[in-house]
Write a protein that holds these residues in place. Structure first.
Motif, short mmCIF file in Angstrom:
data_model
loop_
_atom_site.label_atom_id
_atom_site.label_comp_id
_atom_site.label_asym_id
_atom_site.label_seq_id
_atom_site.Cartn_x
_atom_site.Cartn_y
_atom_site.Cartn_z
N HIS A 144 0.81 -1.12 0.37
CA HIS A 144 -0.14 0.05 0.33
C HIS A 144 0.44 0.96 0.07
N ASP A 174 -5.11 -3.77 -1.80
CA ASP A 174 -6.22 -2.46 -1.86
C ASP A 174 -6.13 -2.80 -3.71
N SER A 348 -7.03 -5.50 7.70
CA SER A 348 -7.28 -5.94 6.90
C SER A 348 -9.00 -5.48 6.98
N ILE A 351 -10.36 -2.77 4.34
CA ILE A 351 -9.92 -3.41 2.89
C ILE A 351 -11.23 -4.24 2.73
N HIS A 355 -13.82 -3.76 -0.71
CA HIS A 355 -13.94 -5.14 -1.46
C HIS A 355 -14.69 -6.43 -1.19
#
Length: 462
Positions: A144, A174, A348, A351, A355
């Motif tokens: 990232h 990401d 995480s 994210i 997503h």
């Protein structure tokens, strides 16, 4: 025989409808509803001239199963629709899919960048096998940190690689961020989406250019066969970078086999001129897969087709069960950490929310405070979980990475990757949730009994 003509792969139908109907072949002669299995090595030509035309790629017909087979083509069309790509290629395994996908881009002297957390088999493939071919991989430390990506780009860098849900640590990337960087640098972004499947995320819609799967896992779902697939998003402009990717824009080279996709075709046209946004997949099918030969058996294609028809139902249950198990494990005092992004406590998780609104898969690790001995006790006490090296099965599976998939690494290397001696990897199946929790409870009871000092009565019985 005719192939269905509905506009699958658009927004005309929902995912579950497409997974059943997209790409299917209707047997007009006998009325078979399911796409037949075409167990044939090759296909007949009507005449001398017909054979010549087939090999030149003039009529788009079939030549040899190493290049295409109706059973495989039907599944390729289904996967193309599910991933929102332009074309797909089935191969014999997930490892073959990764190899073929990248060799369609890379050649000796090339360099590519990868996210740091990957399936260990992919890392070994890149570091050892690709190195023997003169292709160098470099792993970024922080996926990232765009400044790090930019710093590592070289004049001979030709691709970016990553995984949607890395195995076994689940440290999500990401995808939008990395895809944006790849676009700015004019590099194709290849991503392994095995652990997520198109039901949880379609990476092409997030800027990835090429998606690969080990279809042996969730896509097939039943642990009965191997398969791999490469899906071309058709979104990378290969013709814009002829100096980087001459295989798509060089008229020289002559036919590469059936279809003539060996750098040029009839009249000296380039692959980009002949196939447009499908140039990469045509080259990869004919020149890479066609020559190296990792062909998928039509029988295994049929098994994959059967699995795909229930993909959304299975993955939904996989994710629901996995979240329940991860939540239970997080509350056990013997567990140091649970690597499941669906948990709010996981690094995480932001994210995951961005997503993966449908869930974050069902393969994850948890680390026991008691180390290797505790892991052995828990794994050996499990009865419903199968001890095996696989994932994405309808059955729940368990493995100790430190002594199996990562055993070839030094202890220091394993710890750097977060693979401690107490790490246990689970692949949660579709069994009843309570039965899985009961089995884990049984295993943790055994762990506590092993750690508890023996009573005087117990010593006397010994």
């Amino acid at each position: 025989m005719t192939t269905t003509q509905q506009p699958y792969g658009s927004d005309a139908f929902g995912f579950s409808t497409e997974q059943v109907h997209a790409g299917e072949v209707i047997d007009a002669q006998f009325g078979a509803r399911i796409t037949p299995i075409y167990l044939t090595a090759g296909f007949l030509f009507d005449s001398f001239d017909h054979a010549e035309a087939r090999f030149a790629g003039d009529d788009g017909g079939l030549v040899y199963t190493r290049y295409a087979n109706p059973s495989n083509t039907a599944v390729e069309e289904k996967l193309t629709a599910l991933e929102r790509g332009v074309d797909s290629l089935l191969v014999a395994s997930g490892q073959a899919a990764i190899t073929v996908a990248l060799l369609g881009i890379l050649q000796a002297g090339d360099h590519f960048l990868s996210t740091p957390s990957l399936y260990e088999g992919s890392k070994t493939l890149f570091r050892e096998n690709f190195a023997r071919l003169g292709i160098e991989v470099e792993f970024v430390d922080d996926p990232h940190d765009l400044t790090e990506w930019k710093r590592r780009v070289r004049p001979n860098t030709r691709a970016i690689y990553g995984e949607t849900i890395p195995n076994p640590k689940n440290d999500l990337i990401d995808i939008d961020l990395i895809a944006g960087f790849a676009h700015e640098e004019g590099l194709p972004f290849v991503i392994d989406s095995t652990a997520s499947t198109p039901y949880l995320i379609r990476p092409i819609e997030h800027g990835a250019h090429i998606v690969v799967h080990s279809a042996s896992k969730f896509l097939t779902g039943h642990g009965a066969s191997l398969a791999g697939v490469i899906v071309d998003g058709g979104t990378f402009d290969w013709g814009r970078y002829p100096e980087k990717f001459p295989q798509f824009s060089t008229p020289a080279g002559g036919p590469g086999g059936p279809g003539g996709a060996g750098g040029s075709g009839p009249g000296g046209r380039t692959l980009v001129e002949r196939f447009g946004n499908r140039a990469y997949l045509e080259y990869t099918r004919t020149v890479i897969a066609g020559r190296f030969g990792p062909v998928l058996s039509p029988l295994n294609a049929f098994l994959l087709q059967q699995g795909l028809e229930t993909l959304s139902l299975r993955v939904e249950r996989h994710c629901r069960n996995a979240l329940a198990v991860a939540t239970w494990l997080e509350n056990q005092p013997e567990v140091l950490s649970v690597d499941y992004p669906g948990l709010a406590s996981n690094p995480s998780h932001p994210i995951a929310v961005k997503h993966y609104p449908r869930g974050t898969g069902s393969v994850f690790g948890f680390t026991l405070a008691g180390g290797r001995d505790a892991a052995r006790t828990v794994i050996d006490a499990l009865e419903l979980f199968s001890r095996m090296s696989h994932m994405g099965d309808v059955r729940s599976l368990v493995l100790h990475p430190g002594s199996t998939s990562h055993a070839h690494l030094s202890e220091e290397q394993r710890l750097l990757l977060g693979i401690g001696p107490g790490l246990v990897r689970l692949s949660i199946g579709i069994e009843d949730e309570q039965d899985l929790l009961d089995d884990l409870q049984h295993a943790f009871t055994a762990l506590r009994a092993a750690a508890r000092p023996a009573t005087i009565g117990e010593l006397a019985r010994v």
